[in-house]
Design a protein around this motif. Structure first.
Motif, PDB file in Angstrom:
ATOM      1  N   VAL A 242       0.853  -1.184   0.000  1.00  0.00           N
ATOM      2  CA  VAL A 242       0.000   0.000   0.000  1.00  0.00           C
ATOM      3  C   VAL A 242       0.890   1.235   0.000  1.00  0.00           C
ATOM      4  O   VAL A 242       1.741   1.395   0.879  1.00  0.00           O
ATOM      5  N   LEU A 243       0.693   2.103  -0.996  1.00  0.00           N
ATOM      6  CA  LEU A 243       1.546   3.289  -1.115  1.00  0.00           C
ATOM      7  C   LEU A 243       0.712   4.458  -1.628  1.00  0.00           C
ATOM      8  O   LEU A 243       0.358   4.518  -2.801  1.00  0.00           O
ATOM      9  N   THR A 244       0.379   5.401  -0.759  1.00  0.00           N
ATOM     10  CA  THR A 244      -0.357   6.610  -1.125  1.00  0.00           C
ATOM     11  C   THR A 244       0.612   7.780  -1.140  1.00  0.00           C
ATOM     12  O   THR A 244       1.241   8.084  -0.125  1.00  0.00           O
ATOM     13  N   GLY A 245       0.731   8.418  -2.303  1.00  0.00           N
ATOM     14  CA  GLY A 245       1.644   9.544  -2.446  1.00  0.00           C
ATOM     15  C   GLY A 245       0.971  10.868  -2.130  1.00  0.00           C
ATOM     16  O   GLY A 245      -0.268  10.962  -2.068  1.00  0.00           O
ATOM     17  N   PRO A 246       1.751  11.920  -1.932  1.00  0.00           N
ATOM     18  CA  PRO A 246       1.187  13.231  -1.567  1.00  0.00           C
ATOM     19  C   PRO A 246       0.313  13.843  -2.651  1.00  0.00           C
ATOM     20  O   PRO A 246      -0.485  14.734  -2.359  1.00  0.00           O
ATOM     21  N   ASP A 247       0.435  13.386  -3.889  1.00  0.00           N
ATOM     22  CA  ASP A 247      -0.362  13.942  -4.983  1.00  0.00           C
ATOM     23  C   ASP A 247      -1.488  13.012  -5.415  1.00  0.00           C
ATOM     24  O   ASP A 247      -2.135  13.249  -6.440  1.00  0.00           O
ATOM     25  N   ASP A 248      -1.737  11.955  -4.646  1.00  0.00           N
ATOM     26  CA  ASP A 248      -2.770  10.988  -5.017  1.00  0.00           C
ATOM     27  C   ASP A 248      -4.155  11.482  -4.608  1.00  0.00           C
ATOM     28  O   ASP A 248      -4.351  11.948  -3.485  1.00  0.00           O
ATOM     29  N   GLN A 251      -6.720   7.101  -1.955  1.00  0.00           N
ATOM     30  CA  GLN A 251      -5.789   6.365  -1.103  1.00  0.00           C
ATOM     31  C   GLN A 251      -5.603   4.946  -1.637  1.00  0.00           C
ATOM     32  O   GLN A 251      -6.557   4.286  -2.052  1.00  0.00           O
ATOM     33  N   ASP A 252      -4.370   4.498  -1.620  1.00  0.00           N
ATOM     34  CA  ASP A 252      -4.010   3.177  -2.131  1.00  0.00           C
ATOM     35  C   ASP A 252      -4.314   2.145  -1.045  1.00  0.00           C
ATOM     36  O   ASP A 252      -3.485   1.879  -0.177  1.00  0.00           O
ATOM     37  N   LEU A 253      -5.507   1.559  -1.110  1.00  0.00           N
ATOM     38  CA  LEU A 253      -5.977   0.660  -0.068  1.00  0.00           C
ATOM     39  C   LEU A 253      -6.621  -0.584  -0.674  1.00  0.00           C
ATOM     40  O   LEU A 253      -6.997  -0.600  -1.845  1.00  0.00           O
ATOM     41  N   VAL A 254      -6.748  -1.618   0.135  1.00  0.00           N
ATOM     42  CA  VAL A 254      -7.506  -2.790  -0.282  1.00  0.00           C
ATOM     43  C   VAL A 254      -9.000  -2.502  -0.166  1.00  0.00           C
ATOM     44  O   VAL A 254      -9.798  -2.874  -1.019  1.00  0.00           O
ATOM     45  N   GLY A 255      -9.392  -1.849   0.888  1.00  0.00           N
ATOM     46  CA  GLY A 255     -10.778  -1.458   1.108  1.00  0.00           C
ATOM     47  C   GLY A 255     -10.827  -0.318   2.103  1.00  0.00           C
ATOM     48  O   GLY A 255      -9.825  -0.028   2.771  1.00  0.00           O
ATOM     49  N   SER A 256     -11.957   0.336   2.192  1.00  0.00           N
ATOM     50  CA  SER A 256     -12.072   1.473   3.101  1.00  0.00           C
ATOM     51  C   SER A 256     -13.500   1.555   3.640  1.00  0.00           C
ATOM     52  O   SER A 256     -14.464   1.333   2.898  1.00  0.00           O
ATOM     53  N   PRO A 257     -13.653   1.902   4.907  1.00  0.00           N
ATOM     54  CA  PRO A 257     -15.004   2.119   5.448  1.00  0.00           C
ATOM     55  C   PRO A 257     -15.686   3.318   4.813  1.00  0.00           C
ATOM     56  O   PRO A 257     -16.883   3.527   5.029  1.00  0.00           O
ATOM     57  N   GLY A 258     -14.945   4.082   4.022  1.00  0.00           N
ATOM     58  CA  GLY A 258     -15.511   5.239   3.345  1.00  0.00           C
ATOM     59  C   GLY A 258     -15.753   5.032   1.870  1.00  0.00           C
ATOM     60  O   GLY A 258     -16.070   5.987   1.154  1.00  0.00           O
ATOM     61  N   TRP A 259     -15.595   3.801   1.379  1.00  0.00           N
ATOM     62  CA  TRP A 259     -15.907   3.506  -0.022  1.00  0.00           C
ATOM     63  C   TRP A 259     -17.306   2.894  -0.073  1.00  0.00           C
ATOM     64  O   TRP A 259     -17.520   1.743   0.311  1.00  0.00           O
ATOM     65  N   ILE A 260     -18.290   3.668  -0.525  1.00  0.00           N
ATOM     66  CA  ILE A 260     -19.679   3.214  -0.565  1.00  0.00           C
ATOM     67  C   ILE A 260     -20.022   2.823  -2.000  1.00  0.00           C
ATOM     68  O   ILE A 260     -20.060   3.674  -2.898  1.00  0.00           O
ATOM     69  N   GLY A 278      -7.729  10.698  -0.968  1.00  0.00           N
ATOM     70  CA  GLY A 278      -6.306  10.933  -0.783  1.00  0.00           C
ATOM     71  C   GLY A 278      -6.013  12.418  -0.627  1.00  0.00           C
ATOM     72  O   GLY A 278      -6.926  13.259  -0.652  1.00  0.00           O
ATOM     73  N   PRO A 279      -4.726  12.763  -0.497  1.00  0.00           N
ATOM     74  CA  PRO A 279      -4.355  14.163  -0.246  1.00  0.00           C
ATOM     75  C   PRO A 279      -4.874  15.136  -1.294  1.00  0.00           C
ATOM     76  O   PRO A 279      -5.159  16.291  -0.985  1.00  0.00           O
ATOM     77  N   ARG A 280      -4.992  14.697  -2.549  1.00  0.00           N
ATOM     78  CA  ARG A 280      -5.441  15.583  -3.626  1.00  0.00           C
ATOM     79  C   ARG A 280      -6.871  15.284  -4.074  1.00  0.00           C
ATOM     80  O   ARG A 280      -7.288  15.738  -5.133  1.00  0.00           O
ATOM     81  N   GLY A 281      -7.603  14.522  -3.289  1.00  0.00           N
ATOM     82  CA  GLY A 281      -8.952  14.130  -3.680  1.00  0.00           C
ATOM     83  C   GLY A 281     -10.019  14.991  -3.053  1.00  0.00           C
ATOM     84  O   GLY A 281      -9.744  15.929  -2.285  1.00  0.00           O
ATOM     85  N   HIS A 282     -11.255  14.680  -3.407  1.00  0.00           N
ATOM     86  CA  HIS A 282     -12.411  15.398  -2.889  1.00  0.00           C
ATOM     87  C   HIS A 282     -13.353  14.440  -2.174  1.00  0.00           C
ATOM     88  O   HIS A 282     -13.507  13.281  -2.572  1.00  0.00           O
TER      89      HIS A 282
END
Length: 460
Positions: A242-248, A251-260, A278-282
């Motif tokens: 898992v690697l999330t960069g500052p401009d992503d 987020q580089d994840l397998v799953g998230s409680p916030g992915w509906i 991620g850092p650059r997302g909405h």
């Protein structure tokens, strides 16, 4: 005893195998092997192909189909998901069939692979344990406009039946979170129930065209947690990172409680709104979970409103394959030395096809995060160096390298899972014995063997 262990159950398949491999089976020690499961099988029977210009029919290989289905019926009757076998059938027809019931601590592999040995009950690969970072300051995109979204959708699908406030509240209670305003606006126009479209020709397509994807019902809303990737195998996840960069944006994840998950693309991928960007997302951006990848998601668009106004845009934006320095692959066409792969952040080291001198693991000894090592046969100068890799959680080696570790009592005790790399040419009995030795070190249940004999009569 179940009919699964009766020679009569296997006899049609054994006859097909003898016909297909008569010369190999007649040689001293000759045998054939395979695996049969309820949903798939890997059996070395030669297929008959149709003449050019005609599609293959079931009847082209009816005998094989019937033989496999007879075994599958016995599998179901015995409550067994899959079984591996070897068959010795000398010319006189005195068949010896060895059936291997997979250990409950073994995850089935591909084809005749022995699969992954789960050494610690309940253990999961490290990427599956990663939770999203807090997205402090994340806001909806400027294009997010629930009122405009609702207005546009009502104009496009005026006949749609919308969800009530109570239905939306029930969905929030079931999910344990508040739905974004855009999601509420979407379902207030159409609740996405298939039965609402029955008898209305083209209604489902009009909803697809209006929204931009195949919308699921409000009752089917789900969080994309680890269960989203349940069909991926342990070893696949163990070799990822898992690697999330500052401009992503995502987020580089397998799953998230916030992915509906709201629905799908129509091609098997899931469409979701993202509440943990991620850092650059909405907040509330639209992402696609690719069913061919077990880590990460693609950003489709910054809001549901933006998607509805431009639904023709492609969702696939590519995946990040290079995750150095967290992962490294040493082989002839990539990184050319262990030294070049060594880095304090290294988590996964894979050694593939290698034509040079065998490699020493000394450069990676002491790396604090190295959790996965996979090595092709003949690539390691000294397998016993593995004993010094004290943070390993997953280890995949060739049978010879495992034999060296076992004989020296040097198998790392830190492991949570392991795998034996096979080429398909090894004697399955030897591989089963080897995997059982590894399982025994953790007091895990072994693979069991049942010997079945029968007389097929001499070859005509």
């Amino acid at each position: 005893m179940s009919s699964l262990y009766d020679c009569e159950t296997w006899e049609p398949l054994l006859r097909l195998l003898r016909t297909a491999h008569a010369q190999a089976l007649a040689a001293p020690g000759g045998q054939v092997s395979g695996t049969i499961g309820r949903g798939s099988y890997s059996v070395p029977v030669k297929w008959r192909y149709p003449p050019p210009g005609r599609a293959m029919l079931l009847s082209d290989n009816q005998a094989e189909h019937d033989a496999i289905e007879q075994v599958r019926g016995a599998l179901s009757g015995a409550g067994v998901n899959d079984i591996a076998f070897t068959a010795e059938i000398p010319p006189n027809g005195a068949a010896v069939l060895r059936l291997f019931d997979r250990s409950a601590a073994t995850e089935r592999g591909i084809g005749n692979s022995p699969g992954t040995l789960i050494l610690v009950e309940g253990a999961v690969p490290e990427p599956w344990r990663r939770l999203p970072e807090r997205c402090e300051g994340a806001r909806p995109a400027p294009s997010a406009d629930p009122e405009r979204l609702g207005r546009v959708l009502r104009e496009r699908i005026p006949e749609a039946i919308g969800a009530t406030e109570e239905e939306i509240a029930a969905a929030e209670r079931r999910l344990g979170l508040a739905l974004p305003e855009e999601v509420k606006a979407l379902y207030q126009v159409t609740r996405g129930r298939w039965e609402d479209w029955q008898g209305n020709d083209g209604a489902e397509q009009r909803v697809f065209d209006a929204v931009g994807f195949e919308l699921g019902s409000l009752e089917d809303l789900a969080v994309a947690d680890l269960s989203h990737w349940s069909y991926f195998r342990w070893q696949h996840a163990a070799t990822g990172a898992v690697l999330t960069g500052p401009d992503d944006a995502v987020q580089d994840l397998v799953g998230s409680p916030g992915w509906i998950v709201l629905g799908g693309t129509g091609g098997g991928e899931r469409v979701a709104v993202d509440l943990t960007p991620g850092p650059r997302g909405h907040l509330g951006q639209v992402i696609v979970l690719d069913n061919r990848q077990n880590i990460g998601a693609s950003l489709w668009t910054e809001s549901l409103t933006d998607l509805a106004l431009g639904p023709e845009r492609p969702w696939y934006t590519g995946h990040r394959w290079d995750k150095q320095p967290l992962t490294a692959i040493v082989h002839d066409g990539s990184i050319r030395s262990i030294e070049a792969a060594a880095h304090p952040a290294l988590e996964v080291l894979r050694i593939g096809a290698w034509t040079g001198e065998p490699l020493s693991l000394a450069p990676v000894v002491g790396l604090p995060r190295l959790r996965t090592l996979c090595a092709y046969p003949g690539t390691l100068a000294d397998p016993l160096e593995i004993a010094a890799l004290t943070a390993l959680k997953f280890l995949e080696l060739a049978p010879g390298d495992w034999r060296a570790l076992l004989d020296a009592a040097a198998v790392p005790g830190s492991l949570s899972a392991a795998s034996v790399h096979t080429s398909g040419q090894e004697d399955p009995r030897h591989i089963v014995a080897l995997t059982n030795e590894i399982l025994a070190l953790w007091d895990r249940p072994p693979t069991t063997e049942t010997v079945v004999t029968g007389d097929l009569g001499p070859l005509a």
